[in-house]
Each structure stands twice: as structure tokens, then as C-alpha cells.
Design a protein around this motif. Structure first.
Motif, short mmCIF file in Angstrom:
data_model
loop_
_atom_site.label_atom_id
_atom_site.label_comp_id
_atom_site.label_asym_id
_atom_site.label_seq_id
_atom_site.Cartn_x
_atom_site.Cartn_y
_atom_site.Cartn_z
N SER A 27 3.72 6.88 7.24
CA SER A 27 2.96 5.82 6.56
C SER A 27 2.91 4.57 7.45
O SER A 27 3.46 3.53 7.12
CB SER A 27 3.60 5.51 5.22
OG SER A 27 3.66 6.66 4.40
N LEU A 29 1.17 1.46 9.37
CA LEU A 29 0.08 0.49 9.36
C LEU A 29 -0.28 0.11 10.79
O LEU A 29 -1.45 0.05 11.15
CB LEU A 29 0.47 -0.73 8.55
CG LEU A 29 -0.61 -1.79 8.34
CD1 LEU A 29 -1.77 -1.21 7.56
CD2 LEU A 29 -0.03 -3.01 7.63
N SER A 30 0.73 -0.15 11.59
CA SER A 30 0.50 -0.48 13.00
C SER A 30 1.77 -0.22 13.79
O SER A 30 2.86 -0.20 13.23
CB SER A 30 0.07 -1.94 13.16
OG SER A 30 1.09 -2.81 12.73
N ARG A 100 5.12 -1.13 11.75
CA ARG A 100 4.90 -1.77 10.46
C ARG A 100 4.32 -0.70 9.54
O ARG A 100 3.31 -0.08 9.85
CB ARG A 100 3.93 -2.94 10.59
CG ARG A 100 3.65 -3.67 9.26
CD ARG A 100 2.88 -4.94 9.48
NE ARG A 100 3.65 -5.91 10.25
CZ ARG A 100 3.24 -7.15 10.51
NH1 ARG A 100 2.07 -7.55 10.07
NH2 ARG A 100 3.99 -7.96 11.20
N THR A 101 4.98 -0.49 8.41
CA THR A 101 4.55 0.56 7.51
C THR A 101 3.59 0.03 6.46
O THR A 101 3.48 -1.18 6.26
CB THR A 101 5.75 1.23 6.82
OG1 THR A 101 6.43 0.23 6.03
CG2 THR A 101 6.71 1.82 7.83
N VAL A 102 2.97 0.95 5.77
CA VAL A 102 2.03 0.59 4.71
C VAL A 102 2.73 -0.14 3.59
O VAL A 102 2.19 -1.06 2.98
CB VAL A 102 1.31 1.85 4.20
CG1 VAL A 102 0.46 1.53 2.98
CG2 VAL A 102 0.48 2.47 5.30
N SER A 103 3.99 0.23 3.33
CA SER A 103 4.73 -0.31 2.19
C SER A 103 5.45 -1.62 2.51
O SER A 103 5.95 -2.27 1.61
CB SER A 103 5.74 0.71 1.68
OG SER A 103 6.67 1.01 2.70
N MET A 105 5.52 -5.32 5.02
CA MET A 105 4.83 -6.19 5.96
C MET A 105 5.73 -6.60 7.11
O MET A 105 5.36 -7.44 7.93
CB MET A 105 4.30 -7.42 5.22
CG MET A 105 3.25 -7.08 4.19
SD MET A 105 1.88 -6.11 4.87
CE MET A 105 1.16 -7.29 6.01
N ASN A 107 8.07 -5.47 10.53
CA ASN A 107 8.24 -4.45 11.56
C ASN A 107 9.68 -3.96 11.57
O ASN A 107 10.63 -4.72 11.33
CB ASN A 107 7.87 -5.01 12.93
CG ASN A 107 6.38 -5.08 13.14
OD1 ASN A 107 5.67 -5.73 12.39
ND2 ASN A 107 5.90 -4.37 14.14
#
Length: 121
Positions: A27, A29-30, A100-103, A105, A107
């Protein structure tokens, strides 16, 4: 949940070459900085090479000119090409990904399980 998985490594004679690859999945995000560290038994884990998302690199002095780090941001992968290997490069190599995960904000650094590189003299 994030997984970091290395591949590659193995046994090579001094002067030879090996390539390591690592993929971060889950999961995500970046992914910011990715890199490689190595550790010998009883010693601290040490930096081998890092690469930022924009492609800036940093190498340990001991591997400059011999190792090359690269990454594919679209696939969250990082590679390490190791040339002119020396017996002192023998170690367990660990992949690191600052994710950085979806869940969240925030890192967080994730590590792979390690892959053995052995250079015979």
C-alpha cells in the motif's frame, strides 16, 4: 503493509560482477530514498549506496567507481550493479526503501530480508 524483497547475489570470483535488485510493494503512496546497505556478522550495518527519487546518488568511498545504483520509480525498484568485486565486498546486502503508505502521511524505512554476496579470492 509494505514488503521489500531483494533478488540477485550469490558467489563470484574476485574481479567479477553481480547485480542485485529490490522491489517495494504494498500500500505505497510514494517512495523517497532507496538504497543498499551491507552487514558482516558482528559488525554494524553500513551504507553502500543511496538514490533519491530524483536520481541523486551517494556511494560509500569503498565502492565508488565500482558499484552503480539505479532505480525505476514507476516500478518502485532499485538495482545495484557491482563490478570489480573484491573479497572484502563479501557481506549480506540489505535493501532499504523510505516509503509513505496510503494509510499514513509519514515516511517510514522498510528493510528487505537480505541477500548474501560472497566474493572468493
Amino acid at each position: 503493509q509494505v514488503q521489500v524483497v531483494e533478488s540477485g547475489g550469490g558467489l563470484v570470483q574476485a574481479g567479477g560482477s553481480l547485480s542485485l535488485s529490490c522491489v517495494a510493494s504494498g500500500s505505497i503512496l510514494s517512495v523517497a530514498t532507496m538504497g543498499w546497505y551491507r552487514q558482516a556478522p558482528g559488525k554494524e550495518r553500513e551504507l553502500v549506496a543511496l538514490i533519491t527519487a530524483s536520481g541523486d546518488t551517494n556511494y560509500a568511498d569503498s565502492v565508488k567507481g565500482r558499484f552503480t545504483i539505479s532505480r525505476d520509480n514507476a516500478k518502485n525498484t532499485v538495482h545495484l550493479r557491482m563490478n570489480s568485486l573484491k573479497p572484502e565486498d563479501t557481506d549480506v546486502y540489505y535493501c532499504m526503501a523510505n516509503v509513505r503508505t496510503v494509510s499514513s502521511m509519514l515516511n517510514r524505512v522498510y528493510w528487505g530480508q537480505g541477500t548474501q554476496v560472497t566474493v572468493s579470492s
